[in-house]
Structure formats: C-alpha cells, structure tokens
Motif scaffolding. Structure first.
Motif, short mmCIF file in Angstrom:
data_model
loop_
_atom_site.label_atom_id
_atom_site.label_comp_id
_atom_site.label_asym_id
_atom_site.label_seq_id
_atom_site.Cartn_x
_atom_site.Cartn_y
_atom_site.Cartn_z
N GLY A 176 0.71 -1.65 -0.19
CA GLY A 176 -0.04 0.31 -0.57
C GLY A 176 0.65 1.66 -0.14
O GLY A 176 0.51 2.50 -0.18
N LEU A 177 1.79 1.37 0.99
CA LEU A 177 3.20 2.89 0.68
C LEU A 177 3.67 2.18 -0.77
O LEU A 177 3.40 3.78 -0.98
CB LEU A 177 3.86 1.82 2.08
N ASP A 178 3.61 1.81 -0.77
CA ASP A 178 4.31 1.79 -2.29
C ASP A 178 3.62 2.34 -3.44
O ASP A 178 3.77 3.35 -4.50
CB ASP A 178 5.25 -0.06 -3.01
N ARG A 179 2.32 1.89 -3.30
CA ARG A 179 1.43 2.63 -4.36
C ARG A 179 1.10 4.07 -4.16
O ARG A 179 1.14 4.74 -4.68
CB ARG A 179 -0.23 1.56 -4.32
N ALA A 180 1.45 4.02 -3.11
CA ALA A 180 0.70 6.00 -2.82
C ALA A 180 2.18 6.70 -2.80
O ALA A 180 2.27 7.38 -3.29
CB ALA A 180 0.73 5.50 -1.04
N LEU A 181 3.10 6.02 -2.56
CA LEU A 181 4.23 6.52 -2.78
C LEU A 181 4.38 7.11 -4.54
O LEU A 181 4.65 7.85 -5.47
CB LEU A 181 5.41 5.54 -3.13
N GLY A 182 3.96 5.78 -5.67
CA GLY A 182 4.17 6.30 -6.91
C GLY A 182 3.09 6.50 -7.40
O GLY A 182 2.94 7.38 -8.05
N GLU A 183 2.18 6.82 -6.78
CA GLU A 183 0.40 8.16 -6.82
C GLU A 183 0.98 9.20 -6.89
O GLU A 183 1.02 10.74 -7.66
CB GLU A 183 -0.50 7.63 -6.32
N ALA A 184 2.00 9.49 -5.54
CA ALA A 184 2.43 10.60 -5.29
C ALA A 184 3.07 11.40 -6.50
O ALA A 184 2.75 12.36 -7.13
CB ALA A 184 3.12 10.68 -3.64
N MET A 185 4.28 10.10 -6.26
CA MET A 185 5.17 11.12 -7.68
C MET A 185 4.19 11.08 -9.11
O MET A 185 5.07 12.06 -9.35
CB MET A 185 6.16 9.88 -8.18
N ASP A 186 3.79 10.34 -9.17
CA ASP A 186 2.42 10.59 -10.54
C ASP A 186 2.11 12.36 -10.53
O ASP A 186 1.81 13.32 -11.13
CB ASP A 186 1.83 9.66 -10.87
N ALA A 187 2.14 12.28 -9.32
CA ALA A 187 0.61 13.63 -8.92
C ALA A 187 1.90 14.40 -8.68
O ALA A 187 1.33 16.20 -8.51
CB ALA A 187 -0.13 13.09 -7.75
N GLY A 188 3.52 14.62 -9.06
CA GLY A 188 3.49 15.74 -8.73
C GLY A 188 4.02 16.42 -7.13
O GLY A 188 4.47 17.21 -7.41
N VAL A 189 4.34 15.85 -6.70
CA VAL A 189 4.14 15.86 -4.65
C VAL A 189 5.92 16.16 -4.67
O VAL A 189 7.05 15.65 -5.34
CB VAL A 189 3.83 14.67 -4.42
N ALA A 190 6.01 17.91 -4.86
CA ALA A 190 7.48 17.92 -3.87
C ALA A 190 7.98 17.39 -2.57
O ALA A 190 7.37 17.68 -1.99
CB ALA A 190 7.48 19.79 -4.40
N PRO A 191 9.15 16.97 -2.71
CA PRO A 191 10.04 17.00 -2.17
C PRO A 191 10.32 18.11 -0.93
O PRO A 191 9.93 19.55 -1.15
CB PRO A 191 11.20 17.00 -2.47
N GLY A 192 9.56 17.90 0.75
CA GLY A 192 9.65 19.13 2.02
C GLY A 192 7.82 19.39 1.85
O GLY A 192 7.96 19.71 2.36
#
Length: 267
Positions: A176-192
């Motif tokens: 579930g965490l891996d999926r959330a990471l992938g979705e966040a990256m796709d959504a352009g979530v910025a570091p910080g």
C-alpha cells in the motif's frame, strides 16, 4: 537415620551435610517451630535426634514436591489434613508449571530459529506472501550480512512471534505504501511538501515492523534504495525514477527535522 556413632544426636552442621539442607533453612524451621532439635549439649548447643531427623526427611521430601511450609506443617501435624487432596492440588500446580515451561521452551526455540533464519516460514508460505519473485535465500543472505547488528536482533525478536497472517499484513502495508509513493510521484508531490513528509513518516511507521528506524537511518536507507540495483529495480518497477524520488523526499524530510542528509549515519 542415626547410627551408633550418632547416639547423642547430630549438630545443625551435621544434619545440613547429611540432608543437603542449608544451615540457614534448619535455623528457620527451628524458629517457626516446624522442625526443632530435641536435645541440647551441656554447652547449650542443640542436637537432632533420630526422630527429629525422620521429620526433617519428610519435610525435605514434601518441599521438593513443591509444598509450602504451611502445607508441610499441615501434612505432618494435622491429623485431619487431606494429604492425598493436598498432593493432588500440588500435582495440578506442577502440571501447570510444566505446561508453562514447555511453552517457554517452544518460544525459546522460535527465538533461536528467528535469530538464525530470519523468517519462520516455509518456502511455500514465503512465495505465497511475498510473491513469485521472492528469493527464499534472501533471509539467509541478510543474516550473513547483518547478523551481528542490533537491527538484526530487533528484527529476529519481532519475527519470532509472527506467523503467516502477520507477515501478510505487513506485506500488504508495504504494498500500500509503494502504491501511495507511486501515485504521489505521478501527482507531482514535491520533496519537503506536507504530502511528501507524511509519506516519509508513513514509511518509517511501516518499516518499524522490521526494526525501529530513526530519521538518520531512513536517509541511509533511501540512498541504498537508489544505489542498490535490486532495490532500485523494485522501486523503479513501480514507477520509473521512484527510487531517486523517494531518496529526495526522505532527504527533505530529514532537513525539516534539523538533520543534514549529507552527514547522516546509520544511528
């Protein structure tokens, strides 16, 4: 029993040696009236007679069976005492202790196996839980590489108490965490960003199923994910570039807590 050389009785020290009972215990039994020596020498030293020694023998037997001193007194002195009943009750307690010790022994066996093997699952169970790409040799390789570390000991202690259901729940949490990471990256979530920092904290919480993970250790782990071909292949298989992106959001989260990622160490 006394022999011809003991006709005048035995001293506390002699009885202690003969029965394998400490002098302190004999003095205590004397003080509470459980087993008092019947004779005294001219100098006032107490001596145990043959009858005293017989009583002491019986006390030792019942004590070895686990009866308390009050129970022993009742068995020896109370003519109305239900001796078979008292012994049956003691047998029940012994059986319960044996059961607890057997459970403890089984737990120790599992702990030993966990320290030596890492996972207490069959190969079939590992494949069913972790997927067909799982290599059953990985726990052994991890043991060879990390077996002398605190983290391996912590991992083994957790592993010893887990069965297939618990490992399945952990695997599901990681997926579930891996999926959330992938979705966040796709959504352009910025570091910080708050969203990225929440994912970093979620990673630490999920990873704690294996061993406690400090933020500095998480920085080191993030960099290993990006640099190690096997880990990078896993994360980049979820989303191309995810291993590097995850490393960046971990670094940014560490900075938010006053940690310089460039000097972070495994501690």
């Amino acid at each position: 029993m006394l022999d011809s050389t003991d006709a005048e009785g035995l001293t506390v020290g002699q009885v202690s040696a003969r029965l394998g009972v400490t002098v302190r215990a004999l003095h205590h039994w004397d003080e509470i009236g459980l087993a008092r020596p019947s004779l005294r020498t001219a100098a006032g030293y107490r001596l145990y007679t043959a009858g005293d020694l017989e009583r002491l023998h019986r006390i030792v037997v019942y004590r070895e069976l686990g009866l308390g001193l009050d129970g022993i007194r009742a068995v020896l002195d109370d003519s109305t005492a239900d001796v078979p009943g008292a012994l049956r009750a003691q047998r029940t307690q012994v059986a319960e202790r044996i059961d607890r010790l057997q459970q403890l022994g089984a737990g120790l066996d599992r702990m030993i196996d966990a320290h030596e093997r890492g996972l207490l699952l069959t190969v079939e169970q590992q494949t069913a839980i972790f997927g067909p790409e799982w290599n059953p040799d990985w726990p052994t390789q991890a043991r060879q590489r990390y077996g002398d570390t605190t983290q391996w000991r912590q991992y083994a202690e957790r592993s010893a108490s887990r069965g297939p259901e618990e490992w399945q729940a952990i695997t599901d949490s990681m997926a579930g965490l891996d999926r959330a990471l992938g979705e966040a990256m796709d959504a352009g979530v910025a570091p910080g960003s708050p969203e990225a920092n929440q994912l970093v904290e979620r990673h630490r919480e999920v990873f704690a199923s294996y061993f406690p993970l400090t933020r500095q250790m998480q920085v080191c782990l993030g960099r290993m994910y990006a640099a190690d071909p096997a880990f990078a292949a896993h994360y980049d298989g979820i989303r191309p570039g995810l291993a590097s992106w995850f490393c960046r959001i971990v670094d940014a989260g560490a900075r938010a807590h006053g940690i310089d990622p460039d000097t972070a160490t495994w501690q």
